[in-house]
Design a protein around this motif. Structure first.
Motif, PDB file in Angstrom:
ATOM      1  N   SER A 144       0.817  -1.214   0.000  1.00  0.00           N
ATOM      2  CA  SER A 144       0.000   0.000   0.000  1.00  0.00           C
ATOM      3  C   SER A 144       0.848   1.260   0.000  1.00  0.00           C
ATOM      4  N   CYS A 145       2.103   1.144   0.456  1.00  0.00           N
ATOM      5  CA  CYS A 145       2.987   2.315   0.434  1.00  0.00           C
ATOM      6  C   CYS A 145       3.313   2.749  -0.994  1.00  0.00           C
ATOM      7  N   GLY A 146       2.988   1.920  -1.982  1.00  0.00           N
ATOM      8  CA  GLY A 146       3.228   2.284  -3.372  1.00  0.00           C
ATOM      9  C   GLY A 146       2.016   2.850  -4.081  1.00  0.00           C
ATOM     10  N   GLU A 186       1.333   7.923 -11.401  1.00  0.00           N
ATOM     11  CA  GLU A 186       1.748   7.327 -12.674  1.00  0.00           C
ATOM     12  C   GLU A 186       3.253   7.130 -12.768  1.00  0.00           C
ATOM     13  N   VAL A 187       3.904   6.990 -11.613  1.00  0.00           N
ATOM     14  CA  VAL A 187       5.305   6.571 -11.582  1.00  0.00           C
ATOM     15  C   VAL A 187       5.376   5.067 -11.798  1.00  0.00           C
ATOM     16  N   VAL A 188       4.453   4.353 -11.162  1.00  0.00           N
ATOM     17  CA  VAL A 188       4.258   2.923 -11.391  1.00  0.00           C
ATOM     18  C   VAL A 188       3.069   2.764 -12.329  1.00  0.00           C
ATOM     19  N   ASN A 189       3.239   1.978 -13.379  1.00  0.00           N
ATOM     20  CA  ASN A 189       2.221   1.910 -14.429  1.00  0.00           C
ATOM     21  C   ASN A 189       0.999   1.079 -14.053  1.00  0.00           C
ATOM     22  N   LYS A 190       1.191   0.034 -13.275  1.00  0.00           N
ATOM     23  CA  LYS A 190       0.097  -0.871 -12.954  1.00  0.00           C
ATOM     24  C   LYS A 190       0.086  -1.172 -11.459  1.00  0.00           C
ATOM     25  N   ALA A 191      -1.110  -1.193 -10.877  1.00  0.00           N
ATOM     26  CA  ALA A 191      -1.223  -1.540  -9.462  1.00  0.00           C
ATOM     27  C   ALA A 191      -0.748  -2.972  -9.210  1.00  0.00           C
ATOM     28  N   GLU A 192      -0.849  -3.818 -10.229  1.00  0.00           N
ATOM     29  CA  GLU A 192      -0.424  -5.207 -10.075  1.00  0.00           C
ATOM     30  C   GLU A 192       1.076  -5.321  -9.802  1.00  0.00           C
ATOM     31  N   GLU A 193       1.844  -4.279 -10.159  1.00  0.00           N
ATOM     32  CA  GLU A 193       3.281  -4.305  -9.929  1.00  0.00           C
ATOM     33  C   GLU A 193       3.628  -4.130  -8.451  1.00  0.00           C
ATOM     34  N   LEU A 194       2.629  -3.794  -7.628  1.00  0.00           N
ATOM     35  CA  LEU A 194       2.872  -3.547  -6.211  1.00  0.00           C
ATOM     36  C   LEU A 194       2.713  -4.804  -5.355  1.00  0.00           C
ATOM     37  N   PHE A 195       2.570  -5.959  -6.005  1.00  0.00           N
ATOM     38  CA  PHE A 195       2.567  -7.235  -5.282  1.00  0.00           C
ATOM     39  C   PHE A 195       3.958  -7.855  -5.355  1.00  0.00           C
ATOM     40  N   TYR A 196       4.410  -8.478  -4.259  1.00  0.00           N
ATOM     41  CA  TYR A 196       5.683  -9.177  -4.297  1.00  0.00           C
ATOM     42  C   TYR A 196       5.534 -10.671  -4.030  1.00  0.00           C
ATOM     43  N   TYR A 226       2.135  10.449   6.331  1.00  0.00           N
ATOM     44  CA  TYR A 226       2.893  10.037   5.149  1.00  0.00           C
ATOM     45  C   TYR A 226       1.996   9.719   3.957  1.00  0.00           C
ATOM     46  N   ILE A 227       0.954   8.934   4.170  1.00  0.00           N
ATOM     47  CA  ILE A 227       0.103   8.551   3.042  1.00  0.00           C
ATOM     48  C   ILE A 227      -0.584   9.771   2.459  1.00  0.00           C
TER      49      ILE A 227
END
Length: 448
Positions: free
Chosen positions: A41-43, A50-60, A157-158
């Motif tokens: 969620s910090c991402g 729009e620094v990260v293109n897809k929310a799916e990229e925030l899973f590890y 922060y958020i």
């Protein structure tokens, strides 16, 4: 050994992986209410900006990875009750509405937290959103397309990161906070004054020291304005970021907690019931600056706690070292790091502190470029032990917050830091590192 894990974001994911690695043959049952695990969620602000293109990229991680490692993963399953005497959990399959019980030898509580939702009139409007999980991130992104005026409620922060994200994508942004400064928990006025001036210069409206009294909506149920004692602010979209509360309903009255429900754990991540372990945003950390429990929900704390659960669930092996609440922030070109208490928060923790503020260059002026560093060191007035610090610069000096975190954890004094061995190389720092200079200023103030 049969282990039931309740909740699987950061602490839960780390716990499951470590339990399976450290305890071959363990049976691990995972119950998670959502349809995903490990969302950062910090991402979210990076996605909104729009620094990260897809929310799916925030899973590890993902449920399949945990299954491949040997866990029995039950997504969209809600634990309704825990019988600590019978060592059973009651579970509802949210897709079929079926309920069943599952027994355990060891229980892992990694239920996380949820955004605080103040009971403000009109808060249930369609375009007033929370900012925590994957689905909320997707909804914020979808609604921002047609929103020109965005109001963020909450200056932590958020909230601040969302202010930057919306401002950078051309939105008209207002930040409302009931306190008189942004980032009040993390930074003292020497830092927030600079950041607030920068936000105003960028066109962000700051409505500080103001509480939201009500939201006004149109005939379609969408909020159109936010009312405070100082006036109204037009809004096409409102994001509530006023803090988090631990998800503690399942264990209230069954194990020891803080008044807000945050679970207390020992140095091996056990609760007051030795067969129940806990970690993450639902847990009270051991706060090293005070030596007491505190509620500090951070992903770093959660991953560390989850890992320690896995290390210790089969027997005491690795002690929890506690936390300083160390954090970093990038805001409109400023690199900011903080750890431990600040002068503003010290009285809340029962500490009597003193401090020094120093401005210096991070490397010599004879180099082609350099940048100013603003630093503050906070220390116990009597013992001179360091209990906190803050750094800020246009140059990335945020790793220095980690150095200060280590100083707090190891109970170093201002004199220790003043003369600790740091290297010198003109590309990177001065003959005396700026942290040495900061601590020496504290020593001079104290006549040491």
């Amino acid at each position: 050994m049969k282990v039931v894990v309740v909740g699987c974001t950061h602490a839960g994911t780390a716990a499951v992986k470590t339990i399976l690695k450290e305890n071959p043959g363990a049976e691990v049952q995972v119950f998670e209410r959502n349809d995903n695990v490990s969302f950062l969620s910090c991402g979210i602000a990076l996605y909104i900006g729009e620094v990260v293109n897809k929310a799916e990229e925030l899973f590890y991680s993902n449920p399949q990875e945990l299954s491949d490692l040997g866990a029995d993963v039950h997504m969209e399953h809600n634990v309704l009750d825990i019988d600590v005497d019978a060592k059973q959990v009651k579970v509802q399959n949210m897709l079929t509405d079926e309920t069943f019980t599952e027994s355990y030898d060891k229980l892992v509580l990694t239920t996380g937290s949820w955004p605080i939702e103040p009971p403000i009139p009109g808060v249930d409007a369609e375009n007033i959103l929370l900012c925590k999980n994957y689905n909320q991130a997707k909804e914020i992104f979808a609604r921002k397309q047609d929103a020109e005026k965005v109001v963020i409620v909450g200056g932590g922060y958020i909230g601040i990161e969302l202010v930057e994200a919306f401002a950078e994508t051309g939105k008209d942004v207002t930040l409302i906070d009931g306190l008189d400064r942004i980032l009040n928990k993390y930074l003292d006025p020497e830092f927030t004054d600079v950041l607030e001036d920068d936000l105003r210069n960028r066109g962000v409206k700051l409505a500080l020291n103001q509480t939201v009294e009500r939201f006004e909506s149109d005939e379609n149920g969408n909020v159109k304005s936010v009312h405070t004692p100082n006036g109204d602010f037009e809004a096409d979209l409102v994001i509530m970021c006023v803090g988090f509360r631990p998800n503690a309903e399942l264990v209230m009255g069954k194990i020891d907690t803080l008044p807000n429900g945050a679970v207390k754990v020992n140095e091996y991540m056990q609760t007051s019931n030795p067969d129940i372990y806990a970690g993450g945003d639902n847990v009270a950390v051991h706060y090293n600056p005070t030596g007491d429990h505190a509620y500090i929900p951070l992903a770093t704390n959660a991953v560390r706690m989850g890992t320690l659960i896995g290390k210790n669930i089969g027997g005491h092996r690795v002690k929890y070292r506690g936390t300083q609440g160390t954090s970093g922030l990038y805001l409109f070109g400023y690199n900011i790091g903080s750890t431990g208490v600040n002068v503003n928060s010290a009285p809340h923790f029962g500490l009597e502190v003193d401090s020094v503020v120093v401005k210096d260059m991070y490397r010599p002026e004879f180099m082609p470029t350099t940048e100013e560093v603003l630093m503050k060191l906070v220390y116990d007035k009597k013992t001179k032990v360091i209990v906190g610090g803050q750094v800020m610069s246009k140059y990335d000096i945020t790793q220095s917050a980690n150095t200060l975190s280590l100083a707090v954890q190891n109970k170093m004094t201002i004199e220790d830091l003043a003369y600790v061995d740091f290297f010198f190389q003109p590309h990177f720092d001065r003959p005396l590192n700026y942290l040495n200079i900061l601590a020496q200023a504290a020593c001079e103030k104290e006549g040491l």
